[in-house]
Structures are given as C-alpha cells and as structure tokens.
Design a protein around this motif. Structure first.
Motif, PDB file in Angstrom:
ATOM      1  N   GLU A 474      11.981  19.217 101.241  1.00  0.00           N
ATOM      2  CA  GLU A 474      10.681  19.530 101.823  1.00  0.00           C
ATOM      3  C   GLU A 474       9.530  19.215 100.876  1.00  0.00           C
ATOM      4  N   LEU A 475       9.785  19.331  99.578  1.00  0.00           N
ATOM      5  CA  LEU A 475       8.700  19.172  98.607  1.00  0.00           C
ATOM      6  C   LEU A 475       8.433  17.716  98.255  1.00  0.00           C
ATOM      7  N   ARG A 480       2.866  19.068 101.295  1.00  0.00           N
ATOM      8  CA  ARG A 480       3.633  20.264 100.992  1.00  0.00           C
ATOM      9  C   ARG A 480       3.627  20.539  99.482  1.00  0.00           C
ATOM     10  N   TYR A 481       3.798  19.477  98.688  1.00  0.00           N
ATOM     11  CA  TYR A 481       3.813  19.644  97.235  1.00  0.00           C
ATOM     12  C   TYR A 481       2.457  20.124  96.719  1.00  0.00           C
ATOM     13  N   GLU A 482       1.363  19.521  97.194  1.00  0.00           N
ATOM     14  CA  GLU A 482       0.038  19.921  96.728  1.00  0.00           C
ATOM     15  C   GLU A 482      -0.247  21.371  97.051  1.00  0.00           C
ATOM     16  N   SER A 483       0.249  21.833  98.197  1.00  0.00           N
ATOM     17  CA  SER A 483       0.081  23.240  98.562  1.00  0.00           C
ATOM     18  C   SER A 483       0.879  24.136  97.613  1.00  0.00           C
ATOM     19  N   GLN A 496       0.163  24.802  83.984  1.00  0.00           N
ATOM     20  CA  GLN A 496       0.094  23.443  84.526  1.00  0.00           C
ATOM     21  C   GLN A 496       1.317  23.175  85.390  1.00  0.00           C
ATOM     22  N   VAL A 497       1.165  22.248  86.328  1.00  0.00           N
ATOM     23  CA  VAL A 497       2.262  21.809  87.194  1.00  0.00           C
ATOM     24  C   VAL A 497       2.167  20.301  87.334  1.00  0.00           C
ATOM     25  N   THR A 498       3.299  19.606  87.231  1.00  0.00           N
ATOM     26  CA  THR A 498       3.294  18.154  87.383  1.00  0.00           C
ATOM     27  C   THR A 498       4.594  17.709  88.036  1.00  0.00           C
ATOM     28  N   GLN A 499       4.578  16.489  88.574  1.00  0.00           N
ATOM     29  CA  GLN A 499       5.808  15.919  89.119  1.00  0.00           C
ATOM     30  C   GLN A 499       5.977  14.498  88.575  1.00  0.00           C
TER      31      GLN A 499
END
Length: 794
Positions: A474-475, A480-483, A496-499
């Motif tokens: 789902e991500l 969906r990921y930005e949310s 912080q969050v990153t992909q």
C-alpha cells in the motif's frame, strides 16, 4: 603382558595425582578443542555432498567485463536453461530457479507473518535436487500454478497439528496459493536455504523468459559421466556473447562444481543467495585446533621427561628382569594411550555440554550428532591415536634409553646429562607452547581492535537512532506514502523520514557507460554506483553537501531528474564546476561529501544519488529523536498500523545492520578469544607441573641457600627466573610471526588499523603475568620451607 602394562599404567596414574590431573585436564581441553573444530571443518567441507550426484552437478555463472574490470555474477539469463538442456548432448539435466527478493505477507486465517527465502522453481528442480517430501505430492504442485511447497517449520507455524495439504494461503493480500507438499527439514549443510517454493509458471507474463540480456535465473546442470567438464566449459564460454546484441560486458560462462559453492563463492552485485564461507577461515581454525592439541601434547612430554628420576629405578629393574627396549617403548606408549583414552572420554563429555555454546556463538548448528558415524568416529579415533602416540613417543624412547648400570648405581646426573640435550628440548617445548599461545593472544587483540575500529569509525552518515523498514504494497502509492510521512513527522519522536531503493550500507547497484556534460574525450569507462532517493534522504542520514544544494521538494508537474554526486565521482569525472551540468537524462544540483555506502572491505567508489519522480521504492528510513526508544517505536508502529493494518511493523536498526556486515569477523574474533584463553590455560598447567617438579628437586639446595642468608624473595626470583626467560623467548618468537599473519588478514580491509607496539606489549604482559602467577605458587611455597626440615637427613 598387556594386562600387566595396563595395571602398572593405572597405578602410576593413581599414585601421581598432581601429574595425572595436569596431563588429563590438559589433554582433555586440547582434545575437546580438536573435536569441536574438527566437527566444524567436516561440516563446512561436506556442504552439498548430501545430493546423490553431487560430483556431476554444476552451477553456471558468468564473468562480465565492465569498465575494464572483471566481475563474477551468479545469475544468468532465463533462456540459458533450455538452451543447455536441449542443444548440448553433454548435459543430462538442466534446471533453473529464481529467488524471491524481500519479504512477503503470508496470511492464513488469523495468522499473519512476513516470510522471506522463497524460490520460483521449474519442473526439473526436484530431479536435480531430490529433497524429501514428508506430505503431499510434487506432481500436484507442478500441475497448478496456484500451488506452494512449504518447509516443516513453516507448516508448524501456520497449521500446528493440522494437515496443511490443500490449505489456502494468501500472499501479499492478492495471490492465493494452495499447499500441495511439505518438505522435510533441510539438512544444515546445503547451500539451498528457503522457506517456500512456488512454480515457475507463476512468472509467465511478469518476467521475460526470452531475453538474453536480463540476469535473473540461477542455472544448474548435471553433466553426463562421459562429459569432460573443462572441455564443456570451453565450449559454452562464448554462448552469452553470441546471443546478445552488442555485448559491451563481454560475458563469458563458467562452471562451478556444486560442492565448491559454499567455500569458493565470491560473487559481485549481491548475486549470491547462499550463506557462504571461505577456505581462509577453514585453514585458520584448523591451525588453531592443531596448535592447541600440540600444546597439550607438549605438557605430557615435558612432565614425563621431568619425572625421569622417579621412573628410573622402575625402568632399571625391568631391564635387569629381561625387558627389551622395544617392550619398554610399548609399555610407555601404552601408558600415554591410556591417558589419551581417559582424556578423550572426558573431552567428549565436555564437548557434549559446551558445543551448544560454540554453536550459538558461531551461528553454525554444531553437534556431536551433526556428522554421521562414518565421519565422527574416524575423527575421534584420529585425534585419540595422534594425541596418544605424539605425546608418548619421545618420553618412551627417552626413558627406555637409560643405562641399567647408571640407574642402579643411582647416577641420575649421568642419565639427565648433566643432560643438556634433553633439558634443551624441554626448554624448546616450553618456548614453543608460549610462542603459540602468545600468537593467539596477539591475533585476538588485533581482531578485536580492527572490529572496534570498523564499527566506531565515522562512516560519513548518521547511523544511530535510525531505523528502516521495507516498503509494503500500500505504501508504494505516492499519495499514501506522503500521508504516512506527514503523520510520522507530526510525532515529537520522529525527526526525519525518507524513502529509497536501497540503503547506504553494503550497496551493490551500479552501471557503466554514463555520459555527462563536459565529459573528456577518450575518457575510460567506469562503474558508477547509484541510489534512488527522495528529497529527504541527505537530511535523514546527515550527509554533508560540499557544493551546490540538496534536493528540493518537487513542484507539481516537475518531471526532471536531479543528481547529487559524491567527491570520488567528481574526481573520476574530472568536473571542476559540476553544479548545473547535465548527467544522463537529468542535471547535477550538488556534490555530497564522501561516505561509506559499502562495507569496510571496499574503498569509497563513485556514487550518484538520483532523485526522479519515478523512483523505485524499497525502504523507508526514519530518524528518531534520542530518548525513550521503546515508546518512540511503539508510536511509529501505531502509525504504520493505521496506514497498513494487514502488515506487521517490521523494522531494523541501521547501526545493528552495519554491525551484521562483519558477523563472520566478529564471531571469529570471539572464538579466537576463547581458544587463546584455553591455549594459555593448557600452557600454564604444564608450567605449573614443571615448577612443581623443579621445586621438589631443589628443596635441599634452597635449604642451604636459606642457611647462608638468602631471603624468600631471593629464592622466588631464583626459581622463577628460568621460567621467565622461557616465556619472554616465546614472546619474542611469536611477535614477528603474529605480525606477518595478522598483516595478511588485515589486507582484506580497505580501512584498517595500523600496528602499534602497544598490541605486542599487551600480549607480552599477559603472558608474563600469567606465567609468573603460575610458577609463583610453588616458588613461594618452596621458599617458605624451614631449612631444618629440608636438611634433616643431611
């Protein structure tokens, strides 16, 4: 006669309790180490010999020439399997399988688990690898694409005592499969490790089975007995180049024997799926096992020759009664065999208790029951007879050579020689013991220092308080990921969050043939590593921008690709002002300072960080504020559960994952610590025994010295001096040898410690202090004897 020899040997053993205990304990520890290391080595060299035709099975791999460097790749194109199986009469059977990367969500009723270690296999797999099935049918598995084979361990996890055959499992919430068979537990010594198998038909329409330019299949073949492997390898070597248009990599095919995979695999680009070892480790621990056994045998030799005075009259009487030298040699070797037999019995009992500890430490399922009797029994017998004969051979010839006349006259000085030759041999053996022990101590210290250096050095990015988790289905959706990211950043514990498509550890993704603005003419090609990242990657990992700027959040409709290159790439590309220059289909926005995105075995290589609107997403990394880690993880887990309730929140710490890159070296260091401690213990047991006999022989001399005014400290120094000289001599011999060996080991690391004298001083001080403590007990005890007692009979 034999009964008499055994009876006398047993009486000697019981009468001389100190001597017997030292010998038995020393030999038991040595044999225990030999058995454990022997089981480990036999397990390592027995890999994949479980299969009936192992000597005729080969894995086909390729060697690629990329940018002038040769790389070995374990995977091959899919069409190769059919080509080899149909067009080459030397091939009896060919099979191919592909590994399923990453974890998949498996659901059965209310049980949800993420599973990895899966393969897609073709219909020849079980003909080449005849693994045992405990339930179900292989033919039913291949008859339907929607089938699965699972291991017994996995069957128990999902179905407990239920019959799993016919049960339906859902994978990743979209694919239903039916359990058609259950495999018996796989042997621990095969390179094929998996939890489940899916039929290759499942990939029809999703993978290109006709493309010779894509390497995603693992190809194995069985050669006919009449086939020559070397000639066949030469025959197929150009096969890939012949089937690929403009093969820039000049790929060539090679054969790897199945039984070589575990010890001889060193493939590039993370294409090896098996857990492998290497011959260097085998040789290292084999040498350690031999060293410890040798040290324990030295104790027996030294103590036996030191007791020559006590055994002299017995040998003399036997000679007078007609015993030949040959009979005496047999008797004395028989005694050493009894010691060895008793020690072996005790060693096996200790091994049974301690081997589970060594197994948990090494990560290898070691057990006395691991090897079949046809391997284990010969191993024990070889150790038993080697120890018995090796330790008894010299003492038996030494004692049996005594002159009957000199013995019965009591001329022991003639026997012992003013016996400089035999005394010198005893000193040489003691020096050898401590030289070998000190080498192990130095090795243990250097390995520990190197591992501390590797794990504590600045790698150029933040690794503490960073966790990462695989991106679930789902991500992968951007909205969906930005949310999810927005919700996480609202938590006070999340910084912080990153992909990204990969992580900045042990990264293997690269390609050649890149082009850029300002590229010099005639520039030699090189491999450029790459990471696909979002605009928060540099901030999350604390990367420093030395030129230009970091990636910026994208505006709606922005479809450009932006790059950050590292300083090493900048040097190779020969760009002085890179910002704004074209790179491939995008442009360079900045330069990032070098950081280690691979293990310490490799130097920093050229790298580009690619920020594209169509990036491939595999991992989400989260920087957590220092503080209550458990509370922070629970908060983050609740957010993930809100956005992806079906998947368990599976996370890993970045610093622990970096440490896992060096598990083999860390484990090796811990094992050497233990073996070094055991080696010094055995050496000290021998030293304790020798000091006991030396002190006993010199009691009257010491009594006279005390009458003449010698103090206790004078006596202790006198008795300890000779042993101290032997220990220091052993240390001086050990230093250059240990320096050479460990320097060779350190050459595998691109980032390594430099030798300092401190290491050698530490090892020397340890050896000297332990040695002095060992001999001091009897030195002090002897020095404190009242001269009136020791000289009463004079």
């Amino acid at each position: 006669m034999i009964k008499n020899y055994i009876k006398i040997a047993w009486r000697n053993l019981v009468r001389n309790k100190t001597y017997s205990t030292i010998n038995v304990v020393g030999l038991s520890i040595g044999i225990m180490c030999g058995v454990i290391i022997g089981i480990y080595i036999l397990n390592e060299v027995s890999y994949d010999r479980f299969f009936p035709r192992a000597d005729h099975i080969y894995r086909v791999f390729q060697e690629q020439n990329q940018a002038g460097d040769l790389y070995q790749v374990a995977s091959t194109p899919a069409p190769l399997v059919e080509k080899l199986g149909t067009d080459y009469p030397e091939v009896e059977l060919a099979t191919g399988f592909s590994r399923i990367n990453g974890e998949r969500l498996f659901q059965y009723r209310d049980k949800n688990f993420e599973e990895d270690g899966g393969f897609h296999i073709d219909s020849n797999f079980f003909e080449l690898f005849p693994l045992s099935i405990s339930k179900g049918s292989i033919s039913a598995f291949f008859a339907s694409p929607g089938s699965i084979i699972i291991t017994q361990q996995m069957a128990h996890k999902y179905f407990a005592d239920e019959n799993p055959i016919g049960k339906r499992i859902t994978i990743n919430q979209r694919e239903d499969v039916v359990v058609q068979a259950v495999l018996e537990d796989l042997p621990s010594n095969i390179h094929l490790t998996f939890n489940y198998l899916l039929p290759m038909q499942n990939l029809q329409g999703r993978r290109d089975f006709e493309n010779w330019g894509m390497n995603w299949m693992y190809t194995y073949i069985v050669l006919k007995e009449s086939a020559n492997p070397d000639a066949f390898e030469q025959k197929i070597r150009p096969l890939l180049s012949d089937n690929i248009d403009n093969p820039a990599w000049q790929p060539q095919l090679y054969l790897q024997p199945l039984t070589d995979i575990h010890l001889y695999s060193d493939f590039d680009f993370n294409t090896e799926f098996a857990k492998t070892s290497d011959l260097q480790t085998i040789y290292l621990f084999g040498a350690i096992g031999l060293i410890i056994i040798f040290i324990s045998c030295i104790n027996f030799v030294n103590l036996s020759t030191a007791r020559s005075f006590e055994r002299g009259k017995e040998i003399g009487v036997r000679k007078v009664m007609g015993a030949s030298r040959k009979q005496l040699v047999y008797q004395l070797i028989g005694e050493s065999m009894i010691f060895a037999f008793l020690s072996t019995f005790i060693a096996l009992a200790i091994t049974q208790v301690s081997i589970s500890y060594f197994a948990s430490l090494s990560g290898i399922p070691l057990s006395l029951h691991l090897l079949p009797p046809e391997y284990l029994i010969p191993l024990i017998l070889i150790i038993l007879f080697s120890v018995g004969v090796l330790s008894g051979l010299y003492p038996s010839f030494f004692l049996s050579a005594f002159s009957t006349t000199n013995i019965l006259k009591g001329s022991f000085k003639t026997i012992e020689g003013l016996g400089k030759r035999r005394l010198s041999l005893r000193k040489i053996l003691v020096v050898s013991q401590f030289a070998l022990s000190v080498m192990l101590i130095i090795g243990a210290i250097i390995i520990r220092q190197q591992m501390d250096y590797v794990l504590e050095r600045n790698v150029g990015f933040d690794q503490e308080h960073v966790i990462f988790t695989p991106v679930k289905a789902e991500l992968r959706n951007d909205v969906r990921y930005e949310s999810l990211k927005s919700t996480l950043l609202q938590q006070s514990s999340v910084l912080q969050v990153t992909q990204s498509n990969s992580l900045p550890i042990n990264h293997e993704g690269s390609y050649s043939g890149i082009e850029w603005e300002g590229m010099p003419e005639g520039r030699e090609d090189f491999l450029m590593n790459y990471l696909e990242v979002d605009d928060s990657f540099a901030e999350t990992f604390g990367l420093e921008i030395s030129k230009g700027k970091n990636f910026q959040p994208r505006n709606p409709g922005d479809t450009l690709t932006y790059y950050l290159v590292n300083e090493t790439a900048l040097k190779v590309m020969q760009l002085k002002d890179p910002v704004g220059k074209r790179l491939e289909e995008g442009k360079i926005v900045g330069v990032v300072k070098d950081f280690n995105f691979q293990s310490a075995f490799k130097p920093i290589e050229p790298l580009m960080l690619r920020n594209s609107p169509e990036m491939f997403k595999n991992f989400i990394s989260i920087k957590i504020a220092p503080g209550n880690m458990q509370e922070s993880l629970a908060t983050i887990g609740n957010v993930f559960k809100e956005f992806d309730p079906e998947y368990p929140f599976d996370y890993h710490f970045m610093d622990e994952s970096i440490e896992a890159l060096y598990n083999q070296q860390i484990t090796m260091g811990k094992l050497i610590d233990i073996f070094a401690a055991l080696a010094i213990l055995i050496s000290c047991l021998g030293l304790f025994g020798l000091s006991t006999f030396t002190s006993t022989q010199r009691i009257k001399e010491i009594g006279i010295r005390k009458v003449l005014g010698a103090t206790i400290s004078d006596i202790v120094n006198l008795l300890s001096k000779d042993f101290l000289i032997l220990i220091v001599t052993g240390f001086l011999i050990a230093v250059p040898v240990a320096w050479y060996v460990m320097n060779q080991w350190l050459t595998d690391f691109a980032y390594r410690i430099e030798f300092s004298m401190e290491v050698f001083f530490q090892a020397g001080i340890i050896a000297v202090l332990i040695g002095l403590l060992t001999v001091s007990y009897h030195s002090i005890k002897t020095a404190m004897i009242n001269p009136a007692e020791s000289l009463r009979s004079e």
